[in-house]
Design a protein around this motif. Structure first.
Motif, PDB file in Angstrom:
ATOM      1  N   LEU A  37      -4.600   8.010  -8.628  1.00  0.00           N
ATOM      2  CA  LEU A  37      -3.408   8.534  -7.954  1.00  0.00           C
ATOM      3  C   LEU A  37      -2.955   9.850  -8.585  1.00  0.00           C
ATOM      4  O   LEU A  37      -2.550  10.777  -7.877  1.00  0.00           O
ATOM      5  N   ALA A  38      -3.050   9.952  -9.904  1.00  0.00           N
ATOM      6  CA  ALA A  38      -2.637  11.170 -10.600  1.00  0.00           C
ATOM      7  C   ALA A  38      -3.525  12.361 -10.258  1.00  0.00           C
ATOM      8  O   ALA A  38      -3.098  13.512 -10.363  1.00  0.00           O
ATOM      9  N   SER A  39      -4.741  12.089  -9.798  1.00  0.00           N
ATOM     10  CA  SER A  39      -5.665  13.170  -9.456  1.00  0.00           C
ATOM     11  C   SER A  39      -5.231  13.916  -8.196  1.00  0.00           C
ATOM     12  O   SER A  39      -5.695  15.017  -7.944  1.00  0.00           O
ATOM     13  N   GLY A  40      -4.367  13.296  -7.400  1.00  0.00           N
ATOM     14  CA  GLY A  40      -3.924  13.908  -6.164  1.00  0.00           C
ATOM     15  C   GLY A  40      -4.829  13.610  -4.987  1.00  0.00           C
ATOM     16  O   GLY A  40      -4.476  13.857  -3.835  1.00  0.00           O
ATOM     17  N   ASP A  41      -6.018  13.095  -5.235  1.00  0.00           N
ATOM     18  CA  ASP A  41      -6.955  12.739  -4.167  1.00  0.00           C
ATOM     19  C   ASP A  41      -7.656  11.442  -4.563  1.00  0.00           C
ATOM     20  O   ASP A  41      -8.816  11.447  -4.979  1.00  0.00           O
ATOM     21  N   PRO A  42      -6.929  10.316  -4.456  1.00  0.00           N
ATOM     22  CA  PRO A  42      -7.468   9.060  -4.980  1.00  0.00           C
ATOM     23  C   PRO A  42      -8.670   8.505  -4.214  1.00  0.00           C
ATOM     24  O   PRO A  42      -9.449   7.749  -4.765  1.00  0.00           O
ATOM     25  N   GLY A  43      -8.782   8.830  -2.934  1.00  0.00           N
ATOM     26  CA  GLY A  43      -9.898   8.297  -2.162  1.00  0.00           C
ATOM     27  C   GLY A  43      -9.657   6.905  -1.612  1.00  0.00           C
ATOM     28  O   GLY A  43     -10.593   6.236  -1.181  1.00  0.00           O
ATOM     29  N   PHE A  44      -8.415   6.461  -1.622  1.00  0.00           N
ATOM     30  CA  PHE A  44      -8.070   5.153  -1.072  1.00  0.00           C
ATOM     31  C   PHE A  44      -6.609   5.159  -0.645  1.00  0.00           C
ATOM     32  O   PHE A  44      -5.837   6.048  -1.015  1.00  0.00           O
ATOM     33  N   VAL A  45      -6.252   4.155   0.135  1.00  0.00           N
ATOM     34  CA  VAL A  45      -4.864   3.904   0.511  1.00  0.00           C
ATOM     35  C   VAL A  45      -4.419   2.680  -0.271  1.00  0.00           C
ATOM     36  O   VAL A  45      -5.072   1.634  -0.230  1.00  0.00           O
ATOM     37  N   LEU A  46      -3.322   2.823  -1.001  1.00  0.00           N
ATOM     38  CA  LEU A  46      -2.793   1.740  -1.829  1.00  0.00           C
ATOM     39  C   LEU A  46      -1.770   0.955  -1.024  1.00  0.00           C
ATOM     40  O   LEU A  46      -0.781   1.518  -0.555  1.00  0.00           O
ATOM     41  N   LEU A  47      -2.018  -0.339  -0.842  1.00  0.00           N
ATOM     42  CA  LEU A  47      -1.120  -1.198  -0.076  1.00  0.00           C
ATOM     43  C   LEU A  47      -0.451  -2.226  -0.977  1.00  0.00           C
ATOM     44  O   LEU A  47      -1.125  -3.010  -1.655  1.00  0.00           O
ATOM     45  N   ASP A  48       0.862  -2.209  -0.963  1.00  0.00           N
ATOM     46  CA  ASP A  48       1.660  -3.245  -1.603  1.00  0.00           C
ATOM     47  C   ASP A  48       1.868  -4.298  -0.530  1.00  0.00           C
ATOM     48  O   ASP A  48       2.527  -4.057   0.479  1.00  0.00           O
ATOM     49  N   VAL A  49       1.272  -5.458  -0.707  1.00  0.00           N
ATOM     50  CA  VAL A  49       1.269  -6.472   0.347  1.00  0.00           C
ATOM     51  C   VAL A  49       2.377  -7.512   0.178  1.00  0.00           C
ATOM     52  O   VAL A  49       2.371  -8.556   0.830  1.00  0.00           O
ATOM     53  N   ARG A  50       3.371  -7.190  -0.667  1.00  0.00           N
ATOM     54  CA  ARG A  50       4.521  -8.077  -0.843  1.00  0.00           C
ATOM     55  C   ARG A  50       5.534  -7.834   0.271  1.00  0.00           C
ATOM     56  O   ARG A  50       5.373  -6.940   1.099  1.00  0.00           O
ATOM     57  N   SER A  51       6.592  -8.587   0.257  1.00  0.00           N
ATOM     58  CA  SER A  51       7.653  -8.445   1.256  1.00  0.00           C
ATOM     59  C   SER A  51       8.382  -7.118   1.087  1.00  0.00           C
ATOM     60  O   SER A  51       8.408  -6.555  -0.023  1.00  0.00           O
TER      61      SER A  51
END
Length: 134
Positions: A37-51
């Motif tokens: 994430l700090a790189s600015g181009d992580p190559g993925f979408v981060l999903l928080d799957v909690r409520s």
């Protein structure tokens, strides 16, 4: 002397290598997610799957809140088919990330689970983002 650790013999080194290398196809950790994430181009979408309520108390910066029960084809169509998703929940005591990963995989999506979830993120010394009330 036999104890609970040595009672079952360990796998041979080649089998252990194959097993542990394979785990990286399914899991990542908080440190690697943080660095990506700090790189600015992580190559993925981060999903928080909690409520949404738990997301509002604090989440990994850059995460999108999508509760695992709401991971459905029509929502995922907003992302290119080759998108990699990384899912997380509260921590090792929670199976929400696994549930989210199952739903994504059933939809034919590439997915990894971030081991440790929010608890692991905090344990690594990383800050959570807290949304500002509107």
């Amino acid at each position: 002397m036999t104890n609970a650790v040595s009672q079952v013999p360990p796998a041979d080194p080649q089998a252990a290598l194959e097993h542990f290398e394979r785990e990286f196809q399914f899991e990542t950790d908080c440190w690697d997610v943080h660095d990506a994430l700090a790189s600015g181009d992580p190559g993925f979408v981060l999903l928080d799957v909690r409520s949404p309520a738990l997301f509002a108390t604090g989440h990994v910066p850059g995460a999108t809140n999508l509760p695992h029960g709401k991971i459905i084809a029509s929502r995922m169509d907003a992302y290119p088919a080759d998108t990699l998703f990384v899912v997380y929940c509260a921590g090792t005591h929670c199976n929400g990330a696994a549930r989210g990963a199952v739903r994504l995989a059933r939809l034919g999506r590439k997915v990894k689970r971030m081991d440790g979830g929010v608890t692991g993120w905090i344990d690594e010394g990383f800050d959570l983002a807290v949304p500002v009330p509107a």
